[in-house]
Design a protein around this motif. Structure first.
Motif, PDB file in Angstrom:
ATOM      1  N   SER A 122      24.630 -29.409  22.038  1.00 55.16           N
ATOM      2  CA  SER A 122      25.903 -29.578  21.961  1.00 55.16           C
ATOM      3  C   SER A 122      26.088 -27.778  21.595  1.00 55.16           C
ATOM      4  CB  SER A 122      25.923 -30.321  20.833  1.00 55.16           C
ATOM      5  OG  SER A 122      24.944 -29.747  19.077  1.00 55.16           O
ATOM      6  N   PHE A 123      27.429 -27.402  20.908  1.00 63.43           N
ATOM      7  CA  PHE A 123      27.872 -26.192  20.206  1.00 63.43           C
ATOM      8  C   PHE A 123      27.252 -26.052  19.186  1.00 63.43           C
ATOM      9  CE2 PHE A 123      31.507 -23.835  18.255  1.00 63.43           C
ATOM     10  CZ  PHE A 123      31.285 -22.602  19.109  1.00 63.43           C
ATOM     11  N   THR A 124      27.199 -27.192  18.526  1.00 63.44           N
ATOM     12  CA  THR A 124      27.193 -27.353  16.828  1.00 63.44           C
ATOM     13  C   THR A 124      25.227 -26.372  16.681  1.00 63.44           C
ATOM     14  OG1 THR A 124      28.121 -28.708  16.860  1.00 63.44           O
ATOM     15  CG2 THR A 124      26.558 -28.289  14.773  1.00 63.44           C
ATOM     16  N   ASP A 125      25.082 -27.126  17.554  1.00 64.46           N
ATOM     17  CA  ASP A 125      22.932 -26.776  18.059  1.00 64.46           C
ATOM     18  C   ASP A 125      23.332 -25.491  17.841  1.00 64.46           C
ATOM     19  OD1 ASP A 125      22.054 -29.132  17.446  1.00 64.46           O
ATOM     20  OD2 ASP A 125      22.203 -29.896  19.650  1.00 64.46           O
ATOM     21  N   LEU A 126      23.961 -24.947  19.030  1.00 69.65           N
ATOM     22  CA  LEU A 126      23.321 -23.382  18.793  1.00 69.65           C
ATOM     23  C   LEU A 126      24.253 -22.536  17.327  1.00 69.65           C
ATOM     24  CD1 LEU A 126      23.955 -20.722  20.545  1.00 69.65           C
ATOM     25  CD2 LEU A 126      26.247 -21.427  21.681  1.00 69.65           C
ATOM     26  N   VAL A 127      25.352 -23.043  17.465  1.00 74.37           N
ATOM     27  CA  VAL A 127      25.904 -22.238  16.018  1.00 74.37           C
ATOM     28  C   VAL A 127      25.244 -22.233  14.224  1.00 74.37           C
ATOM     29  CG1 VAL A 127      27.270 -22.311  13.333  1.00 74.37           C
ATOM     30  CG2 VAL A 127      28.246 -22.242  16.296  1.00 74.37           C
ATOM     31  N   VAL A 128      23.940 -23.772  14.537  1.00 72.97           N
ATOM     32  CA  VAL A 128      23.142 -23.651  14.035  1.00 72.97           C
ATOM     33  C   VAL A 128      21.918 -22.215  14.048  1.00 72.97           C
ATOM     34  CG1 VAL A 128      21.605 -25.652  12.130  1.00 72.97           C
ATOM     35  CG2 VAL A 128      24.034 -25.899  12.803  1.00 72.97           C
ATOM     36  N   ASP A 129      21.361 -22.689  15.206  1.00 71.09           N
ATOM     37  CA  ASP A 129      20.590 -22.178  15.358  1.00 71.09           C
ATOM     38  C   ASP A 129      20.285 -20.033  15.612  1.00 71.09           C
ATOM     39  OD1 ASP A 129      17.398 -22.468  17.475  1.00 71.09           O
ATOM     40  OD2 ASP A 129      18.844 -20.708  17.834  1.00 71.09           O
ATOM     41  N   THR A 130      21.778 -19.824  15.965  1.00 73.12           N
ATOM     42  CA  THR A 130      22.343 -18.609  15.912  1.00 73.12           C
ATOM     43  C   THR A 130      22.108 -18.117  14.559  1.00 73.12           C
ATOM     44  OG1 THR A 130      23.604 -18.894  18.130  1.00 73.12           O
ATOM     45  CG2 THR A 130      23.858 -16.613  16.240  1.00 73.12           C
ATOM     46  N   LEU A 131      23.130 -18.322  13.492  1.00 76.12           N
ATOM     47  CA  LEU A 131      22.950 -18.295  12.047  1.00 76.12           C
ATOM     48  C   LEU A 131      21.239 -18.448  11.183  1.00 76.12           C
ATOM     49  CD1 LEU A 131      26.055 -20.028  11.175  1.00 76.12           C
ATOM     50  CD2 LEU A 131      25.837 -17.741  11.244  1.00 76.12           C
ATOM     51  N   GLY A 132      20.819 -20.103  11.358  1.00 74.96           N
ATOM     52  CA  GLY A 132      19.329 -19.746  11.235  1.00 74.96           C
ATOM     53  C   GLY A 132      18.498 -19.287  11.612  1.00 74.96           C
ATOM     54  N   PHE A 133      18.858 -18.651  12.760  1.00 72.03           N
ATOM     55  CA  PHE A 133      17.161 -17.373  12.906  1.00 72.03           C
ATOM     56  C   PHE A 133      17.483 -16.033  12.436  1.00 72.03           C
ATOM     57  CE2 PHE A 133      16.201 -14.076  16.457  1.00 72.03           C
ATOM     58  CZ  PHE A 133      14.571 -15.228  15.982  1.00 72.03           C
ATOM     59  N   LEU A 134      18.535 -15.609  12.429  1.00 72.00           N
ATOM     60  CA  LEU A 134      19.889 -14.870  11.605  1.00 72.00           C
ATOM     61  C   LEU A 134      18.318 -13.954  10.643  1.00 72.00           C
ATOM     62  CD1 LEU A 134      21.548 -11.448  11.642  1.00 72.00           C
ATOM     63  CD2 LEU A 134      22.848 -13.246  10.635  1.00 72.00           C
ATOM     64  N   ILE A 135      18.652 -15.805   9.708  1.00 70.03           N
ATOM     65  CA  ILE A 135      18.196 -15.610   8.306  1.00 70.03           C
ATOM     66  C   ILE A 135      16.871 -15.834   8.171  1.00 70.03           C
ATOM     67  CG2 ILE A 135      18.550 -17.032   6.726  1.00 70.03           C
ATOM     68  CD1 ILE A 135      21.111 -18.242   6.678  1.00 70.03           C
ATOM     69  N   PHE A 136      15.892 -16.183   9.211  1.00 74.62           N
ATOM     70  CA  PHE A 136      14.929 -16.296   9.474  1.00 74.62           C
ATOM     71  C   PHE A 136      13.963 -14.858   9.544  1.00 74.62           C
ATOM     72  CE2 PHE A 136      11.553 -15.966  12.998  1.00 74.62           C
ATOM     73  CZ  PHE A 136      10.684 -16.389  12.691  1.00 74.62           C
ATOM     74  N   CYS A 137      14.871 -14.468  10.644  1.00 75.87           N
ATOM     75  CA  CYS A 137      14.347 -12.830  10.802  1.00 75.87           C
ATOM     76  C   CYS A 137      14.417 -12.011   9.455  1.00 75.87           C
ATOM     77  CB  CYS A 137      14.791 -12.356  11.969  1.00 75.87           C
ATOM     78  SG  CYS A 137      14.701 -13.297  13.166  1.00 75.87           S
ATOM     79  N   TYR A 138      15.797 -12.042   8.268  1.00 77.11           N
ATOM     80  CA  TYR A 138      15.821 -11.047   7.953  1.00 77.11           C
ATOM     81  C   TYR A 138      16.149 -11.476   5.951  1.00 77.11           C
ATOM     82  CZ  TYR A 138      16.507  -8.728  12.150  1.00 77.11           C
ATOM     83  OH  TYR A 138      16.699  -8.331  13.339  1.00 77.11           O
ATOM     84  N   LEU A 139      15.060 -12.250   5.945  1.00 75.16           N
ATOM     85  CA  LEU A 139      15.563 -12.902   4.777  1.00 75.16           C
ATOM     86  C   LEU A 139      14.286 -12.409   3.675  1.00 75.16           C
ATOM     87  CD1 LEU A 139      16.562 -14.697   2.465  1.00 75.16           C
ATOM     88  CD2 LEU A 139      14.786 -16.030   3.624  1.00 75.16           C
ATOM     89  N   PRO A 140      13.158 -12.256   3.894  1.00 74.46           N
ATOM     90  CA  PRO A 140      12.250 -10.788   3.698  1.00 74.46           C
ATOM     91  C   PRO A 140      13.210  -9.790   3.707  1.00 74.46           C
ATOM     92  CG  PRO A 140      11.095 -11.705   5.559  1.00 74.46           C
ATOM     93  CD  PRO A 140      12.437 -12.706   5.863  1.00 74.46           C
ATOM     94  N   LEU A 141      13.811  -9.388   4.037  1.00 75.07           N
ATOM     95  CA  LEU A 141      14.668  -8.242   3.037  1.00 75.07           C
ATOM     96  C   LEU A 141      14.863  -7.637   3.167  1.00 75.07           C
ATOM     97  CD1 LEU A 141      13.778  -6.078   7.055  1.00 75.07           C
ATOM     98  CD2 LEU A 141      12.183  -5.688   5.044  1.00 75.07           C
ATOM     99  N   MET A 142      16.083  -9.153   2.351  1.00 75.90           N
ATOM    100  CA  MET A 142      17.192  -8.633   1.438  1.00 75.90           C
ATOM    101  C   MET A 142      17.661  -8.626   0.761  1.00 75.90           C
ATOM    102  SD  MET A 142      19.459 -10.744   3.579  1.00 75.90           S
ATOM    103  CE  MET A 142      20.939 -11.093   2.058  1.00 75.90           C
ATOM    104  N   PRO A 143      16.756  -8.535  -0.073  1.00 69.72           N
ATOM    105  CA  PRO A 143      16.759  -7.884  -1.605  1.00 69.72           C
ATOM    106  C   PRO A 143      16.699  -6.269  -1.560  1.00 69.72           C
ATOM    107  CG  PRO A 143      14.976  -9.026  -2.068  1.00 69.72           C
ATOM    108  CD  PRO A 143      14.865  -9.076  -0.551  1.00 69.72           C
ATOM    109  N   LEU A 144      16.187  -5.693  -0.848  1.00 74.68           N
ATOM    110  CA  LEU A 144      16.293  -3.980   0.148  1.00 74.68           C
ATOM    111  C   LEU A 144      17.348  -4.130   1.277  1.00 74.68           C
ATOM    112  CD1 LEU A 144      12.578  -4.204   1.232  1.00 74.68           C
ATOM    113  CD2 LEU A 144      12.954  -3.299  -0.986  1.00 74.68           C
ATOM    114  N   LEU A 145      17.775  -4.811   1.803  1.00 74.07           N
ATOM    115  CA  LEU A 145      18.915  -4.866   2.273  1.00 74.07           C
ATOM    116  C   LEU A 145      20.423  -3.975   0.935  1.00 74.07           C
ATOM    117  CD1 LEU A 145      18.548  -6.584   5.741  1.00 74.07           C
ATOM    118  CD2 LEU A 145      18.265  -3.990   5.141  1.00 74.07           C
ATOM    119  N   PHE A 146      20.241  -5.486   0.470  1.00 77.31           N
ATOM    120  CA  PHE A 146      21.070  -5.193  -0.396  1.00 77.31           C
ATOM    121  C   PHE A 146      21.283  -3.944  -1.661  1.00 77.31           C
ATOM    122  CE2 PHE A 146      22.643  -6.201  -5.331  1.00 77.31           C
ATOM    123  CZ  PHE A 146      23.671  -6.656  -4.791  1.00 77.31           C
TER     124      PHE A 146
END
Length: 501
Positions: A259-283
């Motif tokens: 479904s389209f909802t699955d696509l949205v959740v997956d896209t946002l979730g993967f973005l967070i997964f990839c860069y969550l460890p860098l978030m303090p440094l990115l900020f």
């Protein structure tokens, strides 16, 4: 001892212009060579074994049409076919090429940081390490070698864009841009977005000379890009056909979502997964990083592409969203380095460095069955371990054993049904005429269709033993009977219902 240390510091300082670039090349190269070493005679990477190897072998043995060749943006294939044609084993070429490409990527990132951003050698080296050894960058280096080759030429292009010069400089810039397009289509799109932003700024700043130079240098690359895009239309690749038909259902199926909802959740979730460890440094880095049109355009374009996908699955060209997310690692690496550099407390720096090191080292050296828990989140996009290709390292030798058994025991009037993940393996052992590829489909349906068409071939199948299969197919239908097993890998033969007793 103090005199020796003083002499060493003096020597390092005097040779910094050589040592730091060398380190930016050698450290990523050695890091990427580690999983290749641990894999033994087997190559890492899904695309490496599923596409690069079989395509190269097939094109060398059976030829390839001009449009099919151009549609792939074939720079990497040119390199592989050249090496293979002179006798270098293709597996060896890929095992060596993967670390070398990451080494060169680290080198061009170093020069981009030092020459374009005017960073110190030490800070530029840190940027090279963040851009190559962060786990997202390592995932790209795992099997996205075409993207990696394009990124090397992209950073070279960005360096040359900032360089003043005459005809020679312009020629080098044009060659670098053509090389990007010839290496990878998606990286080329990012490059053209940056070029467009640069042209617009030159226009508003009334820099007519710079505007003419960039425009003239871009023409050959733009022409090549249109040829490659046209080639995709000519051969009607699935994503092009689906885009032209604007069929939401087909598009969603292409992306693998229900479904389209699955696509949205997956896209946002993967973005967070990839860069969550860098978030303090990115900020921290975002607050201190100086204005840079190139990197900001890169980031803006990726987020725009992801936003368009989230708005509607047909709002943008059918490029899998996770690919944009992975390519975000490179501009964000500079912001992370800026954030890391402004941290004053050594304990905080050590903590951040330790977390990132654990993520990277565990990804490189731990096998799939002992992977860090963090990598359980999105195994479709980021494998749990670099120690695998289309199958985990523990199944590689068993796959070879099964295919060697087939080569020695499969009758001449038989064919092997091969899933996408085993096609590359089989192409190294069996003749292509013996193979029937069914992609990611259902082998039972293919076998039944062949029977309905009065096929005279006896059919074999290679897969995992029942109960442990990968790729959403844990078991094989009862119409297949196991005839050979090595470890978890088995060979089955298809029992035609009409001949069953």
């Amino acid at each position: 001892m103090p005199r020796l240390l003083s002499t060493l510091r003096h020597w390092l300082k005097a040779n910094a212009s050589l040592i730091f670039p060398l380190l930016s090349f050698i450290i990523p190269l050695m890091a990427r060579a580690l999983p290749e070493f641990l894999m033994g005679p087997f190559v890492t990477g899904f695309d490496t074994l599923a596409y690069y190897i079989p395509n190269t072998v097939a094109w060398l043995n059976g030829g390839v049409s001009f449009w099919t060749f151009m549609a792939t943006a074939p720079f990497l294939y040119v390199l592989l076919m050249s090496l293979t044609s002179i006798g270098v084993p293709i597996v060896l070429s890929l095992k060596v090429m993967s670390p070398v490409l990451l080494g060169f990527l680290g080198l061009v990132v170093f020069f981009y940081a030092s020459k374009t951003l005017s960073w110190s050698f030490k800070k530029s080296l840190l940027a090279a390490l963040f851009a190559t050894l962060y786990f997202v960058a390592l995932r790209v280096s795992w099997d996205m070698l075409r993207s990696e080759l394009g990124l090397i030429f992209l950073f070279a292009t960005l360096i040359l864009l900032k360089k003043d010069g005459g005809l020679r400089s312009g020629a080098l810039l044009s060659i670098a841009m053509v090389s990007v397009v010839f290496a990878h289509q998606i990286v080329a799109i990012i490059m053209f977005a940056i070029i467009l932003a640069t042209v617009m700024r030159s226009y508003f700043d009334k820099k007519s000379g710079e505007l003419r130079k960039i425009t003239a240098c871009s023409i050959p690359a733009a022409c090549l890009f249109f040829i490659i895009a046209y080639a995709n239309l000519v051969i009607q690749t699935p994503f092009v056909s689906d885009f032209l038909s604007q069929n939401p259902g087909g598009f969603m199926a292409l992306l693998g979502f229900g479904s389209f909802t699955d696509l949205v959740v997956d896209t946002l979730g993967f973005l967070i997964f990839c860069y969550l460890p860098l978030m303090p440094l990115l900020f921290l880095g975002a607050r201190r990083f100086k204005s840079n049109l190139q990197l900001k355009t890169w980031i803006f374009w990726v987020f725009l592409s992801l936003l368009l996908v989230i708005i509607s699955p047909n709002a943008f060209f059918a490029i899998l969203p996770y690919r944009w997310t992975l390519l975000l690692a490179y501009p964000l690496a500079f912001y992370a380095v800026e954030g890391f550099s402004v941290i004053k407390r050594n304990s905080l720096k050590a903590s951040a460095g330790l977390i990132l090191t654990i993520l990277s080292v565990s990804f490189m050296v731990l096998p799939n069955n002992a992977a860090l828990f963090y990598y359980d989140a999105f195994p479709t996009y980021v494998p749990k371990s670099m120690l695998q290709n289309t199958v985990p390292l523990s199944d590689c030798q068993d796959t070879v054993n099964a295919l060697q058994w087939l080569r020695d025991n499969m009758p001449n009037n038989s064919r092997l049904l091969v899933h996408e993940v085993f096609y590359g393996w089989a192409s190294l052992t069996l003749n292509s005429s013996q193979l029937i590829s069914y992609g990611f489909g259902n082998p039972e349906i293919v076998a039944q269709e062949l029977e309905e068409n009065d096929s005279v071939f006896s059919l074999y199948l290679i897969w995992w033993v029942n109960g442990v299969g990968w790729y959403g197919q844990p078991s094989i239908a009862s119409t297949f009977r196991q005839v050979y097993q090595s470890g978890r890998i088995a060979v089955f033969t298809f029992v035609f219902p009409s001949s069953a007793h």
